[in-house]
Structure formats: structure tokens, C-alpha cells
Design a protein around this motif. Structure first.
Motif, short mmCIF file in Angstrom:
data_model
loop_
_atom_site.label_atom_id
_atom_site.label_comp_id
_atom_site.label_asym_id
_atom_site.label_seq_id
_atom_site.Cartn_x
_atom_site.Cartn_y
_atom_site.Cartn_z
N UNK A 68 0.77 -1.43 -0.10
CA UNK A 68 0.18 0.14 0.06
C UNK A 68 0.90 1.24 0.05
N UNK A 69 2.02 1.17 0.69
CA UNK A 69 2.82 2.49 0.81
C UNK A 69 3.56 2.55 -0.32
N UNK A 70 4.23 1.34 -0.96
CA UNK A 70 5.29 1.60 -2.06
C UNK A 70 4.58 1.31 -3.24
N UNK A 71 3.42 1.08 -3.47
CA UNK A 71 2.81 1.12 -4.82
C UNK A 71 2.87 2.44 -5.33
N UNK A 72 2.93 2.33 -6.73
CA UNK A 72 2.87 3.69 -7.47
C UNK A 72 2.14 4.92 -6.84
N UNK A 73 0.69 4.41 -6.78
CA UNK A 73 -0.27 5.58 -6.32
C UNK A 73 -0.01 5.66 -4.68
N UNK A 74 0.29 4.87 -4.02
CA UNK A 74 0.16 5.12 -2.61
C UNK A 74 1.62 5.90 -2.33
N UNK A 75 2.71 5.88 -2.80
CA UNK A 75 3.70 6.51 -2.63
C UNK A 75 3.47 8.02 -2.91
N UNK A 76 3.04 8.22 -4.38
CA UNK A 76 2.68 9.60 -4.64
C UNK A 76 1.60 10.31 -3.99
N UNK A 77 0.51 9.51 -3.37
CA UNK A 77 -0.32 10.23 -2.56
C UNK A 77 0.08 10.56 -1.28
N UNK A 78 0.84 9.79 -0.74
CA UNK A 78 1.64 10.05 0.76
C UNK A 78 2.58 11.27 0.41
N UNK A 114 -10.14 15.53 -2.46
CA UNK A 114 -10.10 14.63 -3.46
C UNK A 114 -9.51 14.91 -4.87
N UNK A 115 -10.41 15.77 -5.50
CA UNK A 115 -10.05 16.42 -6.90
C UNK A 115 -8.83 16.95 -6.87
N UNK A 116 -8.54 17.59 -5.91
CA UNK A 116 -7.04 18.41 -5.98
C UNK A 116 -6.08 17.47 -5.66
N UNK A 117 -6.13 16.28 -5.03
CA UNK A 117 -5.20 15.34 -4.94
C UNK A 117 -4.95 14.71 -6.15
N UNK A 129 -2.18 11.54 -13.79
CA UNK A 129 -2.21 10.02 -14.17
C UNK A 129 -3.01 9.19 -13.43
N UNK A 130 -3.32 9.42 -11.98
CA UNK A 130 -4.03 8.59 -11.36
C UNK A 130 -5.50 8.76 -11.74
N UNK A 131 -6.37 7.29 -11.93
CA UNK A 131 -7.58 7.51 -12.18
C UNK A 131 -8.43 7.70 -10.88
N UNK A 132 -9.55 8.19 -10.83
CA UNK A 132 -10.46 8.28 -9.71
C UNK A 132 -10.62 7.10 -8.94
N UNK A 133 -10.97 5.98 -9.83
CA UNK A 133 -10.98 4.67 -8.97
C UNK A 133 -9.77 4.17 -8.19
N UNK A 134 -8.76 4.39 -8.73
CA UNK A 134 -7.30 4.01 -8.16
C UNK A 134 -7.00 4.78 -7.06
N UNK A 135 -7.20 6.13 -7.33
CA UNK A 135 -6.97 7.33 -5.96
C UNK A 135 -7.95 6.81 -4.89
N UNK A 136 -9.12 6.55 -5.19
CA UNK A 136 -10.03 6.13 -4.00
C UNK A 136 -9.62 5.02 -3.44
N UNK A 137 -9.45 3.98 -4.21
CA UNK A 137 -9.10 2.63 -3.51
C UNK A 137 -7.59 2.72 -2.88
N UNK A 138 -6.69 3.73 -3.20
CA UNK A 138 -5.38 3.86 -2.72
C UNK A 138 -5.67 4.51 -1.36
#
Length: 130
Positions: A28-38, A48-51, A57-66
């Protein structure tokens, strides 16, 4: 798990063990989207939308799951304000701040190595082409 009591103090983490739950946390931490979100949330709270705009490049679905996974793991705090429409803001927890600082150091290291890596790749590709 109803009726079961989990003894947290008795848990021993070993990321190299196949069944260890630390592997999922690390993912969760080191996945592409987890790292970038953190790393983005280290700059401060985001809606959410600002993040999503920040993490290009992250989709809405992937960001929500992350974000949901990071919230479940205790790294992200989600605050929903009872307004119409609902206003949801994401921020780092104390553990999230800690892990984001470590990730930021790694990100800075990687960004600083881009020219060196580009040269190494060019040498590798040239050698393979022969």
C-alpha cells in the motif's frame, strides 16, 4: 473475527514471510499511487479532486482505492464535513507523516539520480544492441 481477541503485542512482522501482513502494508505504501499520494499529502491536506490533479495520471477509481487502503492502515485521515455537497478532505496521520518523510527522501534520491540512470540505461541498451 467476532469473539476473537487479537493480541497486537504478540504479532511479529517479517516482510519476507509469505503470509505476513506487513507485505500488504508495504505494498500500500510503496505502490505507485500510494507513494505519490503520501508524498503529495505531506504538503498538506487535499480534497479528493485536488489530490487527483496533483497525482497526475491516477484514475479516480485507483486514487479512491489507494486512499481507502492507506486510511485503513492508519496513514491517511479522511474527514467528511456534513455539507451539501459533502466536503471530504484527506490528510496524513502521525504515522503517515513518518512514512511520507521516508518516501520523500527516496523520491529526492531518485530524482537526483535521473541523469545517472539515463546514462546507465544508454550504456546498457548500446551493449545489448551489439
Amino acid at each position: 473475527m467476532s469473539g476473537e481477541v487479537l493480541e497486537i503485542d504478540e504479532l511479529v512482522a517479517d516482510v519476507f514471510a509469505r503470509a505476513c501482513s506487513s507485505r500488504g502494508i508495504l505494498e500500500h505504501i510503496t505502490g505507485r499511487w500510494g507513494t505519490l499520494a503520501l508524498a503529495a499529502l505531506a504538503e498538506g491536506p487535499f480534497r479528493f479532486n485536488a489530490l487527483r490533479r496533483k497525482v497526475d495520471g491516477v484514475s479516480e477509481k485507483m486514487l479512491a482505492q489507494t486512499l481507502q487502503a492507506l486510511e485503513r492502515d492508519g496513514f491517511v485521515h479522511r474527514e467528511a464535513q456534513p455539507t451539501i455537497p459533502p466536503r471530504v478532505e484527506y490528510s496524513l496521520t502521525p504515522s503517515g507523516i513518518e512514512v511520507a518523510a521516508k518516501l520523500q527522501a527516496l523520491i529526492e534520491f531518485v530524482e537526483g539520480k535521473v541523469p545517472e540512470v539515463a546514462e546507465a540505461r544508454a550504456r546498457y541498451d548500446a551493449a545489448k544492441a551489439q
